[in-house]
Design a protein around this motif. Sequence first.
Motif, mmCIF file in Angstrom:
data_model
loop_
_atom_site.group_PDB
_atom_site.id
_atom_site.type_symbol
_atom_site.label_atom_id
_atom_site.label_comp_id
_atom_site.label_asym_id
_atom_site.label_seq_id
_atom_site.Cartn_x
_atom_site.Cartn_y
_atom_site.Cartn_z
ATOM 1 N N TYR A 120 34.616 42.634 42.384
ATOM 2 C CA TYR A 120 35.239 42.661 41.073
ATOM 3 C C TYR A 120 34.305 42.212 39.949
ATOM 4 N N LYS A 121 33.040 41.983 40.288
ATOM 5 C CA LYS A 121 32.069 41.610 39.263
ATOM 6 C C LYS A 121 31.406 42.883 38.764
ATOM 7 N N ASP A 122 31.438 43.103 37.465
ATOM 8 C CA ASP A 122 30.841 44.272 36.853
ATOM 9 C C ASP A 122 29.325 44.180 36.937
ATOM 10 N N ARG A 123 28.650 45.274 36.709
ATOM 11 C CA ARG A 123 27.189 45.285 36.746
ATOM 12 C C ARG A 123 26.573 44.300 35.769
ATOM 13 N N ASP A 124 27.223 44.100 34.630
ATOM 14 C CA ASP A 124 26.658 43.187 33.636
ATOM 15 C C ASP A 124 27.080 41.737 33.875
ATOM 16 N N GLY A 125 27.749 41.475 35.008
ATOM 17 C CA GLY A 125 28.094 40.099 35.372
ATOM 18 C C GLY A 125 29.458 39.634 34.891
ATOM 19 N N THR A 126 30.188 40.496 34.206
ATOM 20 C CA THR A 126 31.510 40.072 33.742
ATOM 21 C C THR A 126 32.472 40.009 34.922
ATOM 22 N N ARG A 127 33.431 39.105 34.807
ATOM 23 C CA ARG A 127 34.437 38.949 35.858
ATOM 24 C C ARG A 127 35.802 38.802 35.202
ATOM 25 N N PRO A 128 36.792 39.481 35.732
ATOM 26 C CA PRO A 128 38.136 39.342 35.154
ATOM 27 C C PRO A 128 38.745 37.982 35.489
ATOM 28 N N LEU A 129 39.684 37.589 34.680
ATOM 29 C CA LEU A 129 40.495 36.419 34.997
ATOM 30 C C LEU A 129 41.386 36.785 36.178
ATOM 31 N N VAL A 130 41.755 35.809 36.979
ATOM 32 C CA VAL A 130 42.683 36.039 38.089
ATOM 33 C C VAL A 130 43.837 35.059 37.916
ATOM 34 N N MET A 131 45.050 35.599 37.883
ATOM 35 C CA MET A 131 46.239 34.770 37.750
ATOM 36 C C MET A 131 47.132 35.003 38.960
ATOM 37 N N VAL A 132 47.588 33.916 39.544
ATOM 38 C CA VAL A 132 48.494 33.986 40.688
ATOM 39 C C VAL A 132 49.736 33.175 40.346
ATOM 40 N N ASP A 133 50.866 33.829 40.314
ATOM 41 C CA ASP A 133 52.150 33.181 40.022
ATOM 42 C C ASP A 133 52.081 32.351 38.733
ATOM 43 N N GLY A 134 51.410 32.907 37.728
ATOM 44 C CA GLY A 134 51.364 32.273 36.418
ATOM 45 C C GLY A 134 50.278 31.232 36.232
ATOM 46 N N GLU A 135 49.452 31.015 37.256
ATOM 47 C CA GLU A 135 48.378 30.036 37.154
ATOM 48 C C GLU A 135 47.027 30.726 37.323
ATOM 49 N N LEU A 136 46.078 30.388 36.452
ATOM 50 C CA LEU A 136 44.728 30.918 36.589
ATOM 51 C C LEU A 136 44.070 30.295 37.809
ATOM 52 N N VAL A 137 43.420 31.135 38.588
ATOM 53 C CA VAL A 137 42.695 30.673 39.770
ATOM 54 C C VAL A 137 41.286 31.242 39.712
ATOM 55 N N ASP A 138 40.407 30.693 40.517
ATOM 56 C CA ASP A 138 39.042 31.181 40.597
ATOM 57 C C ASP A 138 39.031 32.571 41.229
ATOM 58 N N LEU A 139 38.080 33.362 40.805
ATOM 59 C CA LEU A 139 37.952 34.713 41.339
ATOM 60 C C LEU A 139 37.775 34.713 42.852
#
Length: 93
Positions: free
Chosen positions: A11-30
């Motif tokens: 899920y890491k783009d070529r330029d190093g960007t990574r989306p946020l990941v949310m599980v049940d309303g809480e942000l978690v690490d990718l």
Amino acid sequence: LLASSAASDVYKDRDGTRPLVMVDGELVDLSYLDDIDADAVATVQIVQPSAELVEQYGEQGYDGMIRFVTKEGRKKTKKIEAQRRKAAHADNE
């Protein structure tokens, strides 16, 4: 990517960007994606980058979001919604 690559690297783009990941309303690490139990997931939503995401989460919002709702999280949400409806009904009486 190699077949043995971690899911979080996929899920890491070529330029190093990574989306946020949310599980049940809480942000978690990718890295959550590396150990996710697919049987526990009720829904997955891909949220495109938007001004709203950037406003809410800062620069990370530019990379979009992967939002998961687990089956357990969905049960909790339904329970909270039922409690809210019950409270609203009691307030209207």
